[in-house]
Design a protein around this motif. Structure first.
Motif, PDB file in Angstrom:
ATOM      1  N   UNK A 177      68.844  42.466  81.864  1.00 58.16           N
ATOM      2  CA  UNK A 177      69.496  42.526  83.180  1.00 58.16           C
ATOM      3  C   UNK A 177      70.570  41.462  83.345  1.00 58.16           C
ATOM      4  N   UNK A 178      71.599  41.568  82.504  1.00 61.80           N
ATOM      5  CA  UNK A 178      72.819  40.792  82.664  1.00 61.80           C
ATOM      6  C   UNK A 178      73.992  41.762  82.642  1.00 61.80           C
ATOM      7  N   UNK A 179      75.166  41.287  82.330  1.00 60.84           N
ATOM      8  CA  UNK A 179      76.350  42.159  82.282  1.00 60.84           C
ATOM      9  C   UNK A 179      77.065  42.002  80.950  1.00 60.84           C
ATOM     10  N   UNK A 180      76.289  41.869  79.886  1.00 59.71           N
ATOM     11  CA  UNK A 180      76.855  41.729  78.550  1.00 59.71           C
ATOM     12  C   UNK A 180      77.380  43.075  78.067  1.00 59.71           C
ATOM     13  N   UNK A 181      78.370  43.063  77.202  1.00 59.44           N
ATOM     14  CA  UNK A 181      79.009  44.304  76.776  1.00 59.44           C
ATOM     15  C   UNK A 181      79.431  44.190  75.311  1.00 59.44           C
ATOM     16  N   UNK A 182      80.100  45.237  74.832  1.00 65.87           N
ATOM     17  CA  UNK A 182      80.518  45.252  73.437  1.00 65.87           C
ATOM     18  C   UNK A 182      79.390  45.701  72.526  1.00 65.87           C
TER      19      UNK A 182
END
Length: 1005
Positions: A280-285
């Motif tokens: 539940x974070x906003x990490x991407x890629x």
């Protein structure tokens, strides 16, 4: 010579002599049994605390030393070194007399009711090495003098209400190895000063209210840190490169923050890492393809609920993982075969991605797999036969993929299975008979596949089954008689198959059956009269079968039925009068061979399409009944002949009746200062509006709130009703939205159309001048809130609380799922759940309820927030967007009230509310730390399971909350299955697991 006689003492000196002798004797006794100085200090401690449980009863001042007292440890039989009194129900301030013990090194007072602030004089405990004051009610600022204690190694201050900033002096600890400050009210900046304490091995700052900001790079100075728990600390950005210095770090928890950017590759420098939590974070890629082998100790990783793309790294799956959580991302590609080779894998959650290909062929053969959830992907192929080879698989969830082939027979040997959801795939063939009878399965969902064959008689072994969902397959044959042995069955949905035969009579033994859907089959015969025994039946759908005969009148005896579809059959005869007893939300009798008049009850616009395709029906929406026309023609002449004979009698009776009625009305009006301008009833009544108004006196007031006063009225026939008189301000709303109805109109519009056993009945309503009145059935046991938060709480034993919460859930489920359009209550709370004489629960107070147009997908903007503090969903308060999920959040709070016995807003929570307090406490300390002590221990497993359902309902994200229909199913499953069905969540605590379902939004799987 006789000895000289001593002079006698005067009589007045005798008492003084006796007193002196007593003092000498007491002094002698005290000297021989004197309590040492450390014991005296502990007696001072005892006197400063309240001890309701008598834990300190053996602290006896007559002893010579305290070393045998409860909680006391001595090193040489004389010197006190430790005071251990956890969970002793002690209350009062911190006992400073402890610091009089010169060798005291250990103080453990966790899980008590100690309060106030910790005094600065605690620094006088110079030899302390271990201090545990967690799970108390300490508040205020932390004492800066705590760092003056030179040898402190362990400090646990979790689960209190400390606020403000962490003192700068905390950076001066010399030997501190463990500092636990989780779940307090700290609201300053992240305490960078703590990074000066390089001796730290464990640091926990999770679940506080720190100001948002990046992770300080100074954390890299903690060269000895092993456990770093920083969940929900308001972090933004990414993990700083300085973390590469943390070579001893084994557990890094950064969930529930706002981290952004790609996966933090600095993690690969943490060679001792065992558990990584970035949930539940906003990490991407993309997840890194390589370097995972640099983490040989990694066993648990959860990066769910982010925005990762790409494929699952094969290098990651080569690690001997125990738990892998990649759900709710944007991953694609296959599941690596190497994942199945892990000897430790027990928890695999990959749902809600775009993964393709088959499952690893030997998945489960090498590992004790317990949870497998790959729902909502694009997986295909047959199921491996090895999934339950280790005999521990409990959750098997594969909703909405393209799996095919037959179910492996090995699944029938998997006695551990509890939840099986295989819907929306391409499975074929017969379901092995043993699968129907698995003893612990309570949810069997095989819908939307290509299964064929008969329903096995082995189903009698599935005694825990509460939901059977097999719709849209090609099952054939008759429904087995053995299904009548499933005493816990709540839901049987078998629509759109090829079932034949009739409804077995054993079906009518299922006392908990709420939904029976056999539509679109080839079932024939008549509906047995025993249908009237299914008192919990809410939905009956037998459409498009081959039923014949008359519709049994006993259907009208089903008290909670609100959905009835018998269309597309060969029913004949008249529409039974018993249906007049029902107030159906949906009725469909079309395309049968019914005849006779349409009941006037159903001659309404909402039922216009309910009778099509029955050419012999008349009245209502059909043509006029010919027999009525013929009768009128036949008797016209007779009426003309007799009319003059009886005209005199009719005239006399009419005049007499008019005079009598006029006098009664005049008398009734003279008794009441109010006159009725409008009157509307929704049920057959045995009283008049004037009788109601006449009985509204201040002596009969039983409640008063924001909307008005509530009166108890005892009528002349002995019946009791509750009358709500709305305040004028409730009637004249100040909302400018022209579409917004006032409270009176909203409640009338809502309740006037509802008949459900768990919705309070609105008998009638009336208006008198500017006053408006709503007349309800009387609930003798008041509201749940009043009972739960009063001295009568002990009357609410767990079975009764469970009954209440299930009743209320069924009422809300009816509003959300069975009303057209759906109804959102908008003010669900314990005070709006009323209790009848048997403590059956009914939802009440629909003054702010809202019909939600189906075209708006359950969401509509409001002009103002409705609801009560502590119950309002966070997104509703922020956006004014009302959905059924808002009600679900509020209902979750009601569940927490029932389980904890606490109010939704309480001073002891500080700035938190009940939902936040329970969520953080359970995540960090476990279920037992929030349970109401009034509840019996024997029901602990079920209570914890209901608590987990409440936690699902208060999920911060509306999309993650289950639907009310799902909540009802979960509660019914909890009633049917005594064991605590849980999976391990990211924090290592037990909690149920759920997923989004295209048909039901959020479903437990």
């Amino acid at each position: 010579m006789p000895p000289p006689r001593l002079p006698s003492r005067p009589p007045s000196s005798q008492p003084s002599r006796l007193l002196l002798l007593s003092l000498l004797l007491l002094l002698s006794a005290t000297t021989s049994l004197s309590l040492n100085q450390e014991g005296i200090a502990l007696i001072h401690v005892k006197s400063s605390l309240t001890d309701p449980g008598g834990i300190l009863s053996d602290w006896n001042p007559a002893d010579d030393k305290p070393c045998s007292w409860t909680g006391i440890t001595c090193n040489d039989s004389t010197t006190v070194t430790a005071v251990n009194l956890p969970s002793a129900s002690l209350s009062g301030p911190f006992p400073t007399s402890l610091c009089r013990l010169p060798s005291l090194s250990i103080v453990s007072l966790s899980n008590n009711d100690l309060n106030s602030s910790i005094p600065a004089t605690i620094s006088a405990c110079r030899n302390l090495t271990y201090l545990d004051l967690s799970e108390n009610y300490f508040d205020g600022l932390l004492p800066s003098t705590l760092a003056d204690i030179p040898n402190l190694v362990y400090v646990d201050l979790q689960y209190n209400s400390f606020s403000g900033e962490i003192p700068p002096s905390f950076g001066l600890f010399r030997r501190l190895e463990t500092l636990l400050l989780t779940n307090n009210l700290y609201n300053g900046s992240i305490p960078v000063i703590l990074t000066n304490v390089t001796t730290l091995k464990e640091l926990s700052l999770a679940y506080n209210y720190f100001l948002p900001g990046p992770i300080p790079p100074q954390f890299g100075n903690l060269s000895n840190i092993e456990h770093l728990w920083l969940s929900s600390c308001g972090f933004v950005g990414t993990i700083p490169e300085t973390f590469s210095r943390l070579q001893k770090l084994s557990n890094l928890e950064l969930s529930y923050n706002s981290l952004t950017g790609p996966f933090p590759t600095v993690v690969f420098h943490l060679r001792s890492l065992y558990q990584l939590e970035l949930y539940n974070n906003s990490l991407s890629g993309e997840l890194p393809k390589k370097d995972w082998s640099k983490l040989p100790a990694l066993r648990k990783i959860d990066v769910s609920v982010n925005s990762f793309t790409g494929t699952i790294p094969m290098d990651l799956c080569k690690l001997p993982l125990a738990s892998l959580g990649l759900s709710d991302n944007n991953l694609h590609g296959p599941i690596p075969e190497s994942l199945a080779r892990s000897p430790n894998l027990y928890d695999l959650r990959l749902f809600d991605n775009s993964l393709t290909g088959p499952l690893p062929n030997d998945l489960g053969s090498n590992s004790p797999l317990q949870t497998l959830d790959v729902s909502f992907n694009k997986l295909f192929g047959e199921l491996p036969t090895s999934l339950c080879e280790k005999g521990q698989l409990f959750d098997l969830v594969m909703i909405e993929n393209s799996f095919s082939g037959e179910l492996p027979a090995s699944l029938g040997e998997c006695k551990s299975l509890g939840r099986v959801r295989l819907s929306s795939n391409k499975f074929t063939g017969e379901v092995p008979g043993v699968i129907w009878g698995l003893p612990h399965v309570y949810l069997l969902d095989l819908a939307d596949n290509f299964f064929s064959g008969n329903l096995s008689s082995a189903i009698s072994g599935g005694f825990n089954l509460s939901s059977i969902i097999i719709s849209r397959n090609t099952f054939s044959g008759s429904i087995p008689e053995e299904i009548g042995s499933l005493n816990n069955l709540v839901e049987f949905i078998a629509s759109d198959n090829k079932l034949t035969g009739g409804i077995p009579e054993t079906f009518f033994k299922l006392n908990h059956l709420g939904t029976l859907d056999l539509s679109k089959n080839d079932i024939s015969g008549q509906i047995p009269e025993q249908i009237g025994s299914l008192k919990q039946l809410n939905e009956l759908n037998l459409a498009n079968n081959k039923f014949n005969g008359e519709i049994p009148d006993e259907i009208g005896n089903l008290p909670v039925l609100n959905y009835l579809d018998l269309s597309g059959n060969s029913f004949n005869g008249r529409i039974p009068s018993g249906l007049d007893n029902l107030m159906l939300n949906k009725l469909n009798l079309s395309n049968n061979h019914l005849s006779g008049p349409i009941p006037s009850v159903y001659a309404k616009e909402v039922y216009r399409g309910s009778f099509l395709g029955n050419p012999d029906l008349c009245g209502g929406f059909a043509h006029r009944c010919p027999q009525i026309v013929q009768s009128k023609t036949k008797h016209n002449l007779w009426l003309l002949r007799l009319i003059f004979v009886f005209s005199g009698i009719v005239l006399v009776i009419g005049v007499s009746w008019f005079i009598f009625k006029y006098r009664n009305i005049k008398n009734a009006k003279s008794e009441s200062p109010l006159s009725i301008s409008k009157w509307r009833s929704f049920h057959k009544l045995g009283f008049s509006e004037f009788e109601i108004i006449h009985r509204l006196s201040e002596n009969n007031v039983i409640g008063s709130g924001a909307s008005g006063k509530v009166y108890k009225a005892i009528l002349s026939n002995g019946e009791m009703v509750a009358v709500k008189k709305l305040w004028e301000r409730s009637v004249k709303t100040n909302i400018t939205d022209s579409a917004q109805k006032d409270e009176f109109e909203s409640e009338v519009e809502t309740l006037g159309k509802i008949r459900h056993k768990n919705i309070v009945r609105l008998w009638c309503c009336c208006k008198s001048g500017n006053s408006r009145f709503l007349v309800y059935e009387y609930m003798p046991n008041g509201s749940l809130g009043d009972l739960l938060h009063s001295t009568k709480r002990r009357l609410l034993e767990w079975p009764l609380r469970f009954k209440i919460v299930l009743d209320a859930a069924e009422g809300l489920s009816y509003l959300h799922h069975d009303c057209v359009p759906p109804i959102v209550h908008r003010d669900v709370k314990s005070n709006n759940i009323l209790l009848d004489e048997e403590y059956g629960a009914r939802i009440a107070d629909f003054g702010v309820a809202k019909f939600i147009e189906l075209g708006k997908k359950g969401s509509e903007s409001m002009s103002v927030v409705a609801g009560s503090r502590g119950y309002i969903a966070p997104e509703y308060a922020y956006t004014l967007r009302v959905t059924e999920k808002s009600d679900i959040y509020s209902f979750g709070v009601v569940i927490l009230e029932l389980v904890t016995g606490r109010k939704p807003i309480d001073q002891e929570f500080g700035e938190q509310d009940l939902a936040t307090w329970v969520h953080t406490t359970v995540n960090q300390k476990g279920h037992e730390h929030v349970l109401d002590p009034e509840l019996e221990y024997e029901s602990k497993d079920q209570i914890c399971r209901i608590l987990d359902i409440g936690l699902l309902c208060i999920s911060p994200l509306p999309m993650n909350r289950p639907s009310m229909r799902t909540v009802v199913n979960l509660l019914q499953e909890a009633a049917a299955d005594g064991r605590l069905n849980t999976t391990m969540n990211k924090d290592g605590n037990s909690s149920p697991y759920y997923e989004e379902d295209s048909s039901d939004q959020a479903s437990l799987v």
